[in-house]
Write a protein that holds these residues in place. Structure first.
Motif, PDB file in Angstrom:
ATOM      1  N   PRO A 196      38.023  19.316  30.791  1.00  0.00           N
ATOM      2  CA  PRO A 196      36.938  19.836  32.008  1.00  0.00           C
ATOM      3  C   PRO A 196      37.362  20.879  32.786  1.00  0.00           C
ATOM      4  O   PRO A 196      37.871  20.602  33.582  1.00  0.00           O
ATOM      5  CB  PRO A 196      36.688  18.498  32.386  1.00  0.00           C
ATOM      6  N   ARG A 197      37.117  22.079  32.613  1.00  0.00           N
ATOM      7  CA  ARG A 197      37.655  22.968  33.108  1.00  0.00           C
ATOM      8  C   ARG A 197      36.990  24.348  33.281  1.00  0.00           C
ATOM      9  O   ARG A 197      36.101  24.379  32.336  1.00  0.00           O
ATOM     10  CB  ARG A 197      38.903  23.198  33.282  1.00  0.00           C
ATOM     11  N   ALA A 198      37.281  25.292  33.937  1.00  0.00           N
ATOM     12  CA  ALA A 198      36.598  26.613  33.740  1.00  0.00           C
ATOM     13  C   ALA A 198      37.770  27.406  33.370  1.00  0.00           C
ATOM     14  O   ALA A 198      38.974  27.331  33.620  1.00  0.00           O
ATOM     15  CB  ALA A 198      36.132  26.833  35.197  1.00  0.00           C
ATOM     16  N   GLY A 199      37.292  28.508  32.816  1.00  0.00           N
ATOM     17  CA  GLY A 199      38.487  29.499  32.450  1.00  0.00           C
ATOM     18  C   GLY A 199      37.730  30.825  31.780  1.00  0.00           C
ATOM     19  O   GLY A 199      36.461  30.911  31.793  1.00  0.00           O
ATOM     20  N   GLY A 200      38.408  31.908  31.465  1.00  0.00           N
ATOM     21  CA  GLY A 200      37.585  33.006  31.262  1.00  0.00           C
ATOM     22  C   GLY A 200      38.369  34.006  30.340  1.00  0.00           C
ATOM     23  O   GLY A 200      39.505  33.573  29.778  1.00  0.00           O
ATOM     24  N   HIS A 201      37.814  34.887  29.924  1.00  0.00           N
ATOM     25  CA  HIS A 201      38.306  35.750  29.145  1.00  0.00           C
ATOM     26  C   HIS A 201      37.870  37.203  29.274  1.00  0.00           C
ATOM     27  O   HIS A 201      37.665  38.021  28.466  1.00  0.00           O
ATOM     28  CB  HIS A 201      37.382  35.321  27.970  1.00  0.00           C
ATOM     29  N   GLY A 202      37.799  37.591  30.569  1.00  0.00           N
ATOM     30  CA  GLY A 202      37.466  39.138  30.881  1.00  0.00           C
ATOM     31  C   GLY A 202      38.469  39.739  31.470  1.00  0.00           C
ATOM     32  O   GLY A 202      39.724  39.651  31.173  1.00  0.00           O
ATOM     33  N   ASP A 203      38.256  40.740  32.498  1.00  0.00           N
ATOM     34  CA  ASP A 203      39.451  41.378  32.937  1.00  0.00           C
ATOM     35  C   ASP A 203      40.458  40.569  33.761  1.00  0.00           C
ATOM     36  O   ASP A 203      41.737  40.934  33.715  1.00  0.00           O
ATOM     37  CB  ASP A 203      38.997  42.387  34.033  1.00  0.00           C
ATOM     38  N   ALA A 204      40.131  39.566  34.240  1.00  0.00           N
ATOM     39  CA  ALA A 204      41.166  38.959  34.900  1.00  0.00           C
ATOM     40  C   ALA A 204      41.922  38.029  34.178  1.00  0.00           C
ATOM     41  O   ALA A 204      43.159  37.543  34.618  1.00  0.00           O
ATOM     42  CB  ALA A 204      40.316  37.491  35.580  1.00  0.00           C
ATOM     43  N   LEU A 205      41.763  38.156  32.698  1.00  0.00           N
ATOM     44  CA  LEU A 205      42.578  37.501  31.732  1.00  0.00           C
ATOM     45  C   LEU A 205      43.983  38.186  31.739  1.00  0.00           C
ATOM     46  O   LEU A 205      45.010  37.624  31.720  1.00  0.00           O
ATOM     47  CB  LEU A 205      42.014  37.609  30.486  1.00  0.00           C
ATOM     48  N   ARG A 238      31.463  28.655  26.386  1.00  0.00           N
ATOM     49  CA  ARG A 238      30.884  29.832  27.461  1.00  0.00           C
ATOM     50  C   ARG A 238      31.450  29.496  28.860  1.00  0.00           C
ATOM     51  O   ARG A 238      31.784  30.359  29.659  1.00  0.00           O
ATOM     52  CB  ARG A 238      29.408  29.665  27.398  1.00  0.00           C
ATOM     53  N   THR A 239      31.690  28.228  29.252  1.00  0.00           N
ATOM     54  CA  THR A 239      32.471  27.730  30.376  1.00  0.00           C
ATOM     55  C   THR A 239      33.719  28.658  30.793  1.00  0.00           C
ATOM     56  O   THR A 239      33.930  29.135  31.667  1.00  0.00           O
ATOM     57  CB  THR A 239      32.542  26.271  30.557  1.00  0.00           C
ATOM     58  N   GLN A 240      34.296  28.519  29.479  1.00  0.00           N
ATOM     59  CA  GLN A 240      35.906  29.342  29.487  1.00  0.00           C
ATOM     60  C   GLN A 240      35.546  30.922  29.556  1.00  0.00           C
ATOM     61  O   GLN A 240      36.414  31.612  30.500  1.00  0.00           O
ATOM     62  CB  GLN A 240      36.617  28.912  28.339  1.00  0.00           C
ATOM     63  N   LEU A 241      34.912  31.275  28.807  1.00  0.00           N
ATOM     64  CA  LEU A 241      34.451  32.711  28.818  1.00  0.00           C
ATOM     65  C   LEU A 241      33.946  33.424  29.767  1.00  0.00           C
ATOM     66  O   LEU A 241      34.083  34.544  30.157  1.00  0.00           O
ATOM     67  CB  LEU A 241      33.796  33.024  27.380  1.00  0.00           C
ATOM     68  N   ALA A 242      33.174  32.525  30.564  1.00  0.00           N
ATOM     69  CA  ALA A 242      32.483  33.192  31.776  1.00  0.00           C
ATOM     70  C   ALA A 242      33.500  32.911  33.013  1.00  0.00           C
ATOM     71  O   ALA A 242      32.980  33.336  34.192  1.00  0.00           O
ATOM     72  CB  ALA A 242      31.049  32.409  32.098  1.00  0.00           C
ATOM     73  N   GLY A 243      34.569  32.412  32.952  1.00  0.00           N
ATOM     74  CA  GLY A 243      35.253  32.050  34.186  1.00  0.00           C
ATOM     75  C   GLY A 243      36.128  32.925  34.592  1.00  0.00           C
ATOM     76  O   GLY A 243      36.012  34.192  34.215  1.00  0.00           O
ATOM     77  N   ASP A 244      37.105  32.732  35.199  1.00  0.00           N
ATOM     78  CA  ASP A 244      38.099  33.812  36.021  1.00  0.00           C
ATOM     79  C   ASP A 244      39.335  34.134  35.026  1.00  0.00           C
ATOM     80  O   ASP A 244      40.408  34.746  35.534  1.00  0.00           O
ATOM     81  CB  ASP A 244      38.437  33.195  37.359  1.00  0.00           C
TER      82      ASP A 244
END
Length: 214
Positions: A15-24, A85-91
């Motif tokens: 259960p968490r957020a995460g992402g995959h954009g520039d913040a990566l 999507r929760t991870q990919l849309a995160g920070d």
């Protein structure tokens, strides 16, 4: 990520957020650019997830009974899609990846910042602690020691690619004995039992300072 990884059988739900954009680039040191890892089983390459390409395969893996028991992402594709999507849309604090072994997709990984995750409230986190989750997708790839082999390779890859990271962390369910055994085989040490919101977990740690000894 308040969950841990499966190994030769299945893994766990995060259960968490995460992402995959520039913040990566800032939080996980460009996972998409990490070099492949050579193993005795072949060359392992972590490729960040693309929903349109990878969702059907990941959803199928999550619907395997051994996986669903720990990840709890079985059901229609939109269950796994929402999780991704929760991870990919995160920070950028969590990066879901498909593991290619000699070019064949065979595992699902999550590389995440354990020190920025809710998990950090449940253990003495240190800056840049990096967590991993693993699901081996194909039944034929389970139960033959591949989990420990790949976990060691990825833990070493994290330490090589993230010079600021001193420890790789995992928190498999205490009931998931194949997972715990795989982490031990991979050079992780058992640190403690921790009570998380959804499970009692084994806190597993692979230390940079001990990586050549274990």
């Amino acid at each position: 990520m308040l969950s841990s990884d499966p190994i030769d059988a299945a893994g766990e739900p995060p259960p968490r957020a995460g992402g995959h954009g520039d913040a990566l680039d800032d939080l996980l040191d460009r996972v998409a650019e990490w070099s492949p890892a050579d193993t005795h089983a072949g060359v392992l390459h972590l490729v960040p997830v693309l929903i349109e390409r990878d969702l059907p395969l990941i959803s199928r893996w999550m619907n395997d009974p051994a996986a669903s028991a720990f990840w709890e992402l079985s059901g229609p594709q939109d269950v796994a899609e929402d999780h991704l999507r929760t991870q990919l849309a995160g920070d950028g604090r969590s990066v879901p990846c498909v593991g290619l072994l000699d070019g064949t997709p065979m595992s699902y990984w999550e590389i995440y910042r354990a020190d920025l995750d809710p998990l950090a409230r449940h253990y003495p986190a240190r800056p840049h602690d990096t967590g991993i989750h693993l699901l081996i997708g194909a039944v034929a790839d389970r139960g033959r020691g591949l989990g420990g082999l790949l976990l060691r390779a990825v833990a070493d890859l994290v330490l090589a690619q993230r010079p600021s990271c001193a420890r790789v962390i995992a928190e498999p369910d205490m009931r998931n004995t194949p997972s715990i055994a795989a982490f031990l085989t991979a050079g992780f040490r058992f640190s403690a039992e921790v009570d998380l919101p959804a499970k009692r977990a084994a806190l597993m740690v692979r230390d940079r300072s001990l990586r050549l000894l274990l």
